[in-house]
Design a protein around this motif. Structure first.
Motif, PDB file in Angstrom:
ATOM      1  N   CYS A   1       0.836  -1.203   0.000  1.00 43.31           N
ATOM      2  CA  CYS A   1       0.000   0.000   0.000  1.00 43.31           C
ATOM      3  C   CYS A   1       0.873   1.256   0.000  1.00 43.31           C
ATOM      4  CB  CYS A   1      -0.918   0.001   1.221  1.00 43.31           C
ATOM      5  SG  CYS A   1      -1.991   1.447   1.320  1.00 43.31           S
ATOM      6  N   GLU A   2       0.547   2.181  -0.906  1.00 42.63           N
ATOM      7  CA  GLU A   2       1.290   3.442  -1.009  1.00 42.63           C
ATOM      8  C   GLU A   2       0.470   4.634  -0.519  1.00 42.63           C
ATOM      9  OE1 GLU A   2       2.554   3.633  -5.104  1.00 42.63           O
ATOM     10  OE2 GLU A   2       4.076   2.082  -4.789  1.00 42.63           O
ATOM     11  N   GLY A   3      -0.729   4.389  -0.009  1.00 43.36           N
ATOM     12  CA  GLY A   3      -1.542   5.457   0.570  1.00 43.36           C
ATOM     13  C   GLY A   3      -2.136   6.432  -0.421  1.00 43.36           C
ATOM     14  N   HIS A   4      -2.453   5.980  -1.626  1.00 47.10           N
ATOM     15  CA  HIS A   4      -3.055   6.862  -2.628  1.00 47.10           C
ATOM     16  C   HIS A   4      -4.438   7.356  -2.207  1.00 47.10           C
ATOM     17  CE1 HIS A   4       0.011   6.261  -5.718  1.00 47.10           C
ATOM     18  NE2 HIS A   4       0.065   5.015  -5.309  1.00 47.10           N
ATOM     19  N   GLY A   5      -5.188   6.523  -1.489  1.00 48.13           N
ATOM     20  CA  GLY A   5      -6.493   6.922  -0.980  1.00 48.13           C
ATOM     21  C   GLY A   5      -7.658   6.711  -1.927  1.00 48.13           C
ATOM     22  N   LEU A   6      -7.422   6.130  -3.085  1.00 49.03           N
ATOM     23  CA  LEU A   6      -8.522   5.877  -4.013  1.00 49.03           C
ATOM     24  C   LEU A   6      -9.514   4.880  -3.436  1.00 49.03           C
ATOM     25  CD1 LEU A   6      -6.500   5.699  -7.348  1.00 49.03           C
ATOM     26  CD2 LEU A   6      -7.822   7.618  -6.443  1.00 49.03           C
TER      27      LEU A   6
ATOM     28  N   GLN B   1     -16.929   3.850   4.043  1.00 48.95           N
ATOM     29  CA  GLN B   1     -17.553   3.155   5.166  1.00 48.95           C
ATOM     30  C   GLN B   1     -16.704   1.981   5.653  1.00 48.95           C
ATOM     31  OE1 GLN B   1     -18.794   3.710   2.157  1.00 48.95           O
ATOM     32  NE2 GLN B   1     -20.942   4.287   2.218  1.00 48.95           N
ATOM     33  N   LEU B   2     -15.760   1.539   4.831  1.00 52.03           N
ATOM     34  CA  LEU B   2     -14.985   0.343   5.146  1.00 52.03           C
ATOM     35  C   LEU B   2     -13.529   0.622   5.511  1.00 52.03           C
ATOM     36  CD1 LEU B   2     -16.260  -1.954   2.256  1.00 52.03           C
ATOM     37  CD2 LEU B   2     -17.146  -1.761   4.585  1.00 52.03           C
ATOM     38  N   MET B   3     -13.006   1.784   5.098  1.00 52.53           N
ATOM     39  CA  MET B   3     -11.584   2.048   5.315  1.00 52.53           C
ATOM     40  C   MET B   3     -11.316   3.549   5.300  1.00 52.53           C
ATOM     41  SD  MET B   3     -10.476   0.633   1.579  1.00 52.53           S
ATOM     42  CE  MET B   3     -11.512  -0.788   1.814  1.00 52.53           C
ATOM     43  N   HIS B   4     -10.169   3.922   5.869  1.00 50.90           N
ATOM     44  CA  HIS B   4      -9.762   5.331   5.845  1.00 50.90           C
ATOM     45  C   HIS B   4      -8.249   5.415   5.969  1.00 50.90           C
ATOM     46  CE1 HIS B   4      -9.824   4.610  10.207  1.00 50.90           C
ATOM     47  NE2 HIS B   4      -8.947   5.583  10.282  1.00 50.90           N
ATOM     48  N   LEU B   5      -7.711   6.557   5.567  1.00 49.23           N
ATOM     49  CA  LEU B   5      -6.289   6.819   5.767  1.00 49.23           C
ATOM     50  C   LEU B   5      -6.136   7.541   7.098  1.00 49.23           C
ATOM     51  CD1 LEU B   5      -5.195   8.074   2.240  1.00 49.23           C
ATOM     52  CD2 LEU B   5      -4.790   5.835   3.248  1.00 49.23           C
ATOM     53  N   ASP B   6      -5.178   7.108   7.905  1.00 51.07           N
ATOM     54  CA  ASP B   6      -4.952   7.776   9.186  1.00 51.07           C
ATOM     55  C   ASP B   6      -4.106   9.026   8.983  1.00 51.07           C
ATOM     56  OD1 ASP B   6      -2.281   6.949   8.963  1.00 51.07           O
ATOM     57  OD2 ASP B   6      -2.441   5.435  10.547  1.00 51.07           O
ATOM     58  N   ASP B   7      -3.761   9.684  10.055  1.00 53.04           N
ATOM     59  CA  ASP B   7      -3.006  10.940   9.973  1.00 53.04           C
ATOM     60  C   ASP B   7      -1.626  10.781   9.339  1.00 53.04           C
ATOM     61  OD1 ASP B   7      -5.128  12.255  11.149  1.00 53.04           O
ATOM     62  OD2 ASP B   7      -4.295  12.121  13.170  1.00 53.04           O
ATOM     63  N   ASP B   8      -1.103   9.556   9.342  1.00 57.00           N
ATOM     64  CA  ASP B   8       0.204   9.289   8.745  1.00 57.00           C
ATOM     65  C   ASP B   8       0.099   8.798   7.301  1.00 57.00           C
ATOM     66  OD1 ASP B   8       1.581   9.958  11.111  1.00 57.00           O
ATOM     67  OD2 ASP B   8       1.226   7.951  11.927  1.00 57.00           O
ATOM     68  N   GLY B   9      -1.125   8.764   6.773  1.00 57.95           N
ATOM     69  CA  GLY B   9      -1.318   8.296   5.407  1.00 57.95           C
ATOM     70  C   GLY B   9      -1.359   6.790   5.275  1.00 57.95           C
ATOM     71  N   GLU B  10      -1.507   6.078   6.386  1.00 53.33           N
ATOM     72  CA  GLU B  10      -1.585   4.624   6.381  1.00 53.33           C
ATOM     73  C   GLU B  10      -3.044   4.202   6.272  1.00 53.33           C
ATOM     74  OE1 GLU B  10       0.997   2.274   6.749  1.00 53.33           O
ATOM     75  OE2 GLU B  10       2.363   3.970   6.493  1.00 53.33           O
ATOM     76  N   LEU B  11      -3.320   3.204   5.450  1.00 50.72           N
ATOM     77  CA  LEU B  11      -4.680   2.710   5.307  1.00 50.72           C
ATOM     78  C   LEU B  11      -5.079   1.894   6.530  1.00 50.72           C
ATOM     79  CD1 LEU B  11      -7.142   2.528   3.418  1.00 50.72           C
ATOM     80  CD2 LEU B  11      -6.202   0.356   2.622  1.00 50.72           C
ATOM     81  N   VAL B  12      -6.272   2.170   7.034  1.00 49.75           N
ATOM     82  CA  VAL B  12      -6.833   1.444   8.168  1.00 49.75           C
ATOM     83  C   VAL B  12      -8.146   0.832   7.705  1.00 49.75           C
ATOM     84  CG1 VAL B  12      -7.769   1.639  10.502  1.00 49.75           C
ATOM     85  CG2 VAL B  12      -5.805   3.035   9.818  1.00 49.75           C
ATOM     86  N   LEU B  13      -8.269  -0.479   7.850  1.00 50.37           N
ATOM     87  CA  LEU B  13      -9.528  -1.139   7.545  1.00 50.37           C
ATOM     88  C   LEU B  13     -10.421  -1.018   8.769  1.00 50.37           C
ATOM     89  CD1 LEU B  13      -8.237  -4.380   5.786  1.00 50.37           C
ATOM     90  CD2 LEU B  13      -9.071  -2.283   4.721  1.00 50.37           C
TER      91      LEU B  13
END
Length: 62
Positions: free
Chosen positions: A10-15, A22-34
């Motif tokens: 994961c490169e944190g593009h956010g697409l 509703q299922l996932m988000h990027l945290d403050d560091d740009g890391e994907l969180v399910l």
């Protein structure tokens, strides 16, 4: 159904977040969180969309 994240890929593009907020988000560091790995039938179209838009194929459904 379950969403599986290959975190090193994961490169944190956010697409995916845009496709399925509703299922996932990027945290403050740009890391994907399910937010939920297990999803129901009603959320399957969102999960499929998130998998499809990931430019580095870091998500898959199992």
């Amino acid at each position: 159904m379950k969403i599986v994240l290959d975190r090193p890929r994961c490169e944190g593009h956010g697409l995916c977040e845009e496709a399925a907020p509703q299922l996932m988000h990027l945290d403050d560091d740009g890391e994907l969180v399910l937010d939920r790995e297990e999803i129901g039938d009603a959320e399957a179209p969102l999960a499929n969309a998130a998998v499809r838009v990931c430019p580095v194929a870091a998500l898959r459904l199992a």
